[in-house]
Design a protein around this motif. Structure first.
Motif, mmCIF file in Angstrom:
data_model
loop_
_atom_site.group_PDB
_atom_site.id
_atom_site.type_symbol
_atom_site.label_atom_id
_atom_site.label_comp_id
_atom_site.label_asym_id
_atom_site.label_seq_id
_atom_site.Cartn_x
_atom_site.Cartn_y
_atom_site.Cartn_z
ATOM 1 N N PRO A 109 -12.451 -4.137 -5.522
ATOM 2 C CA PRO A 109 -11.172 -4.642 -4.652
ATOM 3 C C PRO A 109 -9.882 -4.514 -5.570
ATOM 4 O O PRO A 109 -8.742 -4.288 -4.978
ATOM 5 N N VAL A 110 -9.917 -4.850 -6.857
ATOM 6 C CA VAL A 110 -8.831 -4.823 -7.678
ATOM 7 C C VAL A 110 -8.316 -3.344 -7.619
ATOM 8 O O VAL A 110 -7.313 -2.980 -7.770
ATOM 9 N N GLY A 111 -8.980 -2.289 -7.899
ATOM 10 C CA GLY A 111 -8.992 -0.969 -7.929
ATOM 11 C C GLY A 111 -8.320 -0.456 -6.431
ATOM 12 O O GLY A 111 -7.337 0.327 -6.686
ATOM 13 N N LEU A 112 -8.822 -0.931 -5.440
ATOM 14 C CA LEU A 112 -8.130 -0.537 -4.075
ATOM 15 C C LEU A 112 -6.632 -1.054 -4.004
ATOM 16 O O LEU A 112 -5.908 -0.411 -3.658
ATOM 17 N N PHE A 113 -6.520 -2.366 -4.500
ATOM 18 C CA PHE A 113 -5.286 -2.826 -4.713
ATOM 19 C C PHE A 113 -3.960 -2.178 -5.731
ATOM 20 O O PHE A 113 -3.233 -2.016 -5.196
ATOM 21 N N THR A 114 -4.839 -1.691 -6.620
ATOM 22 C CA THR A 114 -4.112 -0.782 -7.546
ATOM 23 C C THR A 114 -3.585 0.556 -7.087
ATOM 24 O O THR A 114 -2.504 0.929 -7.013
ATOM 25 N N LEU A 115 -4.607 1.124 -6.149
ATOM 26 C CA LEU A 115 -3.961 2.256 -5.266
ATOM 27 C C LEU A 115 -3.079 1.995 -4.387
ATOM 28 O O LEU A 115 -2.282 2.848 -4.315
ATOM 29 N N LEU A 116 -3.249 1.122 -3.735
ATOM 30 C CA LEU A 116 -2.085 0.749 -2.577
ATOM 31 C C LEU A 116 -0.895 0.293 -3.465
ATOM 32 O O LEU A 116 0.214 0.972 -2.980
ATOM 33 N N CYS A 117 -0.882 -0.253 -4.586
ATOM 34 C CA CYS A 117 0.326 -0.509 -5.270
ATOM 35 C C CYS A 117 0.910 0.938 -5.610
ATOM 36 O O CYS A 117 2.325 1.169 -5.548
ATOM 37 N N PHE A 118 0.187 1.723 -6.206
ATOM 38 C CA PHE A 118 0.756 2.870 -6.749
ATOM 39 C C PHE A 118 1.154 3.810 -5.598
ATOM 40 O O PHE A 118 2.492 4.329 -5.629
ATOM 41 N N ILE A 119 0.606 3.707 -4.361
ATOM 42 C CA ILE A 119 1.276 4.390 -3.215
ATOM 43 C C ILE A 119 2.603 3.813 -2.677
ATOM 44 O O ILE A 119 3.482 4.622 -2.452
ATOM 45 N N GLN A 120 2.701 2.372 -2.630
ATOM 46 C CA GLN A 120 3.611 1.920 -2.152
ATOM 47 C C GLN A 120 4.986 2.161 -3.165
ATOM 48 O O GLN A 120 6.129 2.483 -2.956
ATOM 49 N N MET A 121 4.668 1.775 -4.451
ATOM 50 C CA MET A 121 5.779 1.943 -5.584
ATOM 51 C C MET A 121 6.232 3.397 -5.719
ATOM 52 O O MET A 121 7.250 3.619 -6.201
ATOM 53 N N THR A 122 5.240 4.481 -5.475
ATOM 54 C CA THR A 122 5.636 5.740 -5.432
ATOM 55 C C THR A 122 6.687 6.149 -4.215
ATOM 56 O O THR A 122 7.820 6.641 -4.464
#
Length: 286
Positions: free
Chosen positions: A244-257
């Motif tokens: 779940p932390v990895g998924l949250f990190t991926l979504l963070c990366f997409i949004q921040m990009t």
């Protein structure tokens, strides 16, 4: 309206005539489909003749950005503790559910709490917002995102069946060092950006590296605060080795990009001399 009137003054005039629509709720444009005018823009400097038609749009009820961030970041801080202290209604009443044998669980709680406490401190003492408010309706969506993910991460990290990282202390120590460096970098960038608005100006300026080594990332990217933020969550993922932390990190990366690209495009549009070698978020790549 006088030719030297600013858009802010026009907003105030409009508010005086129509008290319902306070300045933060108004969007003033030269064209219905165009870009909203900034407060500091002067009427006679706009591409209009001796007469001008301005278009008004109601942005809806607004809420201050400081209040928004305080609400968004306070939630995850306290929600995480509900799972960390293993309240009876979360995992059950069994005695074995009341503590964890893995030290990394305690470390993860410290890092997660540190991250959001830092964000709260920055909100109150560091951030200077170019826009004072956002639509009130967005606060529900934002809180569902931050609060919901905080609960999901905390549930699995503090679960009685949680297993520690595969490579033990080496993996954890590496992640902690990476986490602290990224947190320091993120804070340094926020301070540098805040210094650009020290005099209260809301004018967009090009950020440059300072003597602080953490700001040297400005040489390569337009939004190093997002770069460091993504790095923080990557390190937290490595530390906890939790899906779940990895998924949250991926979504963070997409949004921040997305945010970084928008900011990068703004810089390119506003400044003809903007450094051409900078990328939005990842040096030399993206």
């Amino acid at each position: 309206v006088e030719p030297n009137a600013t858009i802010r003054e026009i907003r105030l005039m409009f508010h005086k005539l129509y008290p319902r629509w306070y300045p933060a709720r108004q969007s003033i444009k030269l064209d219905p489909k165009g870009k909203a005018l900034r407060d500091e823009e002067i009427l006679q400097h706009l591409p209009v003749g001796t007469t001008a038609t301005l278009y008004f749009k109601d942005l809806g009820p607004q809420i201050g950005w400081t209040t928004v961030f305080l609400i968004e970041y306070t939630g995850p801080l306290f929600i995480y503790f509900v799972f960390y202290f293993r309240m009876n209604f979360v995992y059950g009443l069994d005695e074995r559910f009341t503590s964890s044998p893995h030290p990394v669980v305690n470390l993860a709680c410290i890092c997660h709490s540190f991250h959001y406490i830092k964000r709260l401190i920055e909100t109150v003492f560091v951030h200077r917002f170019s826009r004072g408010t956002m639509p009130l309706r967005n606060i529900v969506k934002n809180c569902l995102y931050y609060w919901g993910f905080a609960a999901w991460l905390a549930y699995y990290i503090n679960h009685p069946l949680y297993t520690p990282p595969s490579y033990g202390k080496k993996q954890i120590n590496f992640a902690v060092i990476m986490f602290l460096l990224c947190e320091a970098g993120n804070f340094s960038i926020h301070v540098a950006l805040s210094d650009l608005r020290r005099n209260g100006s809301k004018t967009c300026k090009i950020p440059y590296p300072t003597k602080n080594p953490f700001t040297w990332l400005f040489f390569f990217v337009s939004c190093p605060n997002y770069t460091y933020e993504v790095g923080t969550w990557i390190s937290f993922t490595i530390m906890t080795q939790c899906v779940p932390v990895g998924l949250f990190t991926l979504l963070c990366f997409i949004q921040m990009t997305v945010w970084a690209k928008d900011k990068h495009c703004t810089y390119l549009r506003e400044f003809k001399d903007y450094p051409s070698h900078r990328m939005p978020i990842i040096p030399f790549l993206l």
